[in-house]
Design an enzyme around this catalytic site. Structure first.
Site, PDB file in Angstrom:
ATOM      1  N   ARG A 204       0.988  -1.138  -0.141  1.00 53.41           N
ATOM      2  CA  ARG A 204      -0.097   0.008  -0.104  1.00 53.41           C
ATOM      3  C   ARG A 204       0.938   1.188  -0.077  1.00 53.41           C
ATOM      4  O   ARG A 204       1.721   1.221   0.675  1.00 53.41           O
ATOM      5  CB  ARG A 204      -0.989  -0.040   1.286  1.00 53.41           C
ATOM      6  CG  ARG A 204      -2.059  -1.200   1.254  1.00 53.41           C
ATOM      7  CD  ARG A 204      -3.005  -0.971   2.123  1.00 53.41           C
ATOM      8  NE  ARG A 204      -3.924  -2.281   2.105  1.00 53.41           N
ATOM      9  CZ  ARG A 204      -4.532  -2.538   1.089  1.00 53.41           C
ATOM     10  NH1 ARG A 204      -5.010  -1.827   0.254  1.00 53.41           N
ATOM     11  NH2 ARG A 204      -5.126  -3.785   1.494  1.00 53.41           N
TER      12      ARG A 204
ATOM     13  N   VAL B  33      10.730   7.897  -6.882  1.00 54.19           N
ATOM     14  CA  VAL B  33      11.390   6.886  -6.701  1.00 54.19           C
ATOM     15  C   VAL B  33      12.077   6.441  -7.873  1.00 54.19           C
ATOM     16  O   VAL B  33      11.253   5.654  -8.807  1.00 54.19           O
ATOM     17  CB  VAL B  33      10.627   5.707  -5.716  1.00 54.19           C
ATOM     18  CG1 VAL B  33      11.434   4.674  -5.151  1.00 54.19           C
ATOM     19  CG2 VAL B  33      10.026   6.394  -4.446  1.00 54.19           C
TER      20      VAL B  33
ATOM     21  N   HIS C 285       7.698   1.214 -10.470  1.00 56.55           N
ATOM     22  CA  HIS C 285       6.460   0.848  -9.790  1.00 56.55           C
ATOM     23  C   HIS C 285       5.326   1.016 -10.572  1.00 56.55           C
ATOM     24  O   HIS C 285       5.187   2.115 -11.367  1.00 56.55           O
ATOM     25  CB  HIS C 285       6.497   1.497  -8.296  1.00 56.55           C
ATOM     26  CG  HIS C 285       6.866   3.042  -8.779  1.00 56.55           C
ATOM     27  ND1 HIS C 285       7.932   3.383  -8.763  1.00 56.55           N
ATOM     28  CD2 HIS C 285       6.003   3.872  -8.291  1.00 56.55           C
ATOM     29  CE1 HIS C 285       8.005   4.600  -8.516  1.00 56.55           C
ATOM     30  NE2 HIS C 285       6.789   5.107  -8.384  1.00 56.55           N
TER      31      HIS C 285
ATOM     32  N   HIS D  43       1.383   2.012 -10.149  1.00 56.19           N
ATOM     33  CA  HIS D  43       0.254   2.519  -9.183  1.00 56.19           C
ATOM     34  C   HIS D  43      -0.854   1.661  -9.671  1.00 56.19           C
ATOM     35  O   HIS D  43      -1.310   2.027 -10.782  1.00 56.19           O
ATOM     36  CB  HIS D  43       0.241   3.850  -9.303  1.00 56.19           C
ATOM     37  CG  HIS D  43       1.297   4.565  -8.989  1.00 56.19           C
ATOM     38  ND1 HIS D  43       1.550   5.435  -7.590  1.00 56.19           N
ATOM     39  CD2 HIS D  43       2.470   5.146  -9.286  1.00 56.19           C
ATOM     40  CE1 HIS D  43       2.475   6.283  -7.688  1.00 56.19           C
ATOM     41  NE2 HIS D  43       3.066   5.777  -8.703  1.00 56.19           N
TER      42      HIS D  43
HETATM   43  P1  5GP Z   1       6.179   8.155  -8.146  1.00 60.13           P
HETATM   44  O1  5GP Z   1       5.770   9.438  -7.769  1.00 60.13           O
HETATM   45  O2  5GP Z   1       7.652   7.745  -8.038  1.00 60.13           O
HETATM   46  O3  5GP Z   1       5.428   7.513  -9.281  1.00 60.13           O
HETATM   47  O4  5GP Z   1       5.536   7.315  -6.812  1.00 60.13           O
HETATM   48  C1  5GP Z   1       6.264   7.068  -5.626  1.00 60.13           C
HETATM   49  C2  5GP Z   1       5.033   6.468  -4.657  1.00 60.13           C
HETATM   50  O5  5GP Z   1       5.603   5.791  -3.569  1.00 60.13           O
HETATM   51  C3  5GP Z   1       4.371   7.860  -4.157  1.00 60.13           C
HETATM   52  O6  5GP Z   1       2.940   7.790  -4.137  1.00 60.13           O
HETATM   53  C4  5GP Z   1       4.660   7.905  -2.391  1.00 60.13           C
HETATM   54  O7  5GP Z   1       3.591   8.059  -1.677  1.00 60.13           O
HETATM   55  C5  5GP Z   1       5.169   6.381  -2.381  1.00 60.13           C
HETATM   56  N1  5GP Z   1       6.198   6.053  -1.178  1.00 60.13           N
HETATM   57  C6  5GP Z   1       7.274   7.056  -1.101  1.00 60.13           C
HETATM   58  N2  5GP Z   1       7.692   6.541   0.131  1.00 60.13           N
HETATM   59  C7  5GP Z   1       7.206   5.306   0.354  1.00 60.13           C
HETATM   60  C8  5GP Z   1       7.424   4.363   1.668  1.00 60.13           C
HETATM   61  O8  5GP Z   1       8.419   4.476   2.142  1.00 60.13           O
HETATM   62  N3  5GP Z   1       6.603   3.493   1.702  1.00 60.13           N
HETATM   63  C9  5GP Z   1       5.457   3.324   0.833  1.00 60.13           C
HETATM   64  N4  5GP Z   1       4.430   2.460   1.131  1.00 60.13           N
HETATM   65  N5  5GP Z   1       5.194   4.298  -0.182  1.00 60.13           N
HETATM   66  C10 5GP Z   1       6.190   5.054  -0.513  1.00 60.13           C
END
Ligand code: 5GP
Ligand code: ZN
Length: 116
Positions: free
Chosen positions: A32, A99, A103, A105
């Site tokens: 999650r 990150v 990944h 979503h």
């Molecule tokens: P991005 O913006 O890179 O596509 O999405 C990264 C996602 O990772 C974001 O929705 C953020 O809330 C989530 N995220 C960042 N750090 C953590 C963490 O330590 N644990 C979890 N479960 N999600 C994280």
């Protein structure tokens, strides 16, 4: 990897730091999102470290297909399949990728509006 050669999602997939993991197999984990943008917000994360979709190679083709089929299965388990959901890969800075470990979503549980 960040500048310290450290990757948050490698740590999560290797269970070095805790997260709310709801599914795991040989290739991926699903957990999650810590800051959910919808009632259901999950991340499908490969155990293999790949920085962005722009870094994918032909050898990763089956892995990406697997991630999408796992997303389908998890969405059914979370009861968001009937009404529908969104799958998103953010790629690099203009898409807001935070990150640098790919990944997928999974977002659902309410009407999400149209993005594109
Ligand atoms: P991005 O913006 O890179 O596509 O999405 C990264 C996602 O990772 C974001 O929705 C953020 O809330 C989530 N995220 C960042 N750090 C953590 C963490 O330590 N644990 C979890 N479960 N999600 C994280
Ligand atoms: Zn990583």
């Amino acid at each position: 990897m960040n500048s310290n050669n450290h990757c948050l999602f490698c740590d999560i997939t290797q269970r070095k730091i805790p997260s709310d993991i709801i599914y795991e197999d040989e290739f991926v984990v699903v957990f999650r999102d810590i800051a959910p943008k919808a009632p259901v917000h999950l991340l499908v994360v490969p155990k293999k470290h790949i920085e962005t979709i722009d870094h994918l190679n032909k050898i990763d083709q089956a892995l990406i297909g697997h991630m999408i089929l796992i997303a389908q299965k998890i969405a059914r388990n979370e009861n968001i399949s009937d009404n529908g959901y969104r799958l998103v890969f953010n790629v690099k800075k203009h898409a807001g990728q935070m990150v640098d470990h790919i990944h997928l979503h999974i977002l659902g549980g309410k009407p999400l509006g149209t993005m594109v």
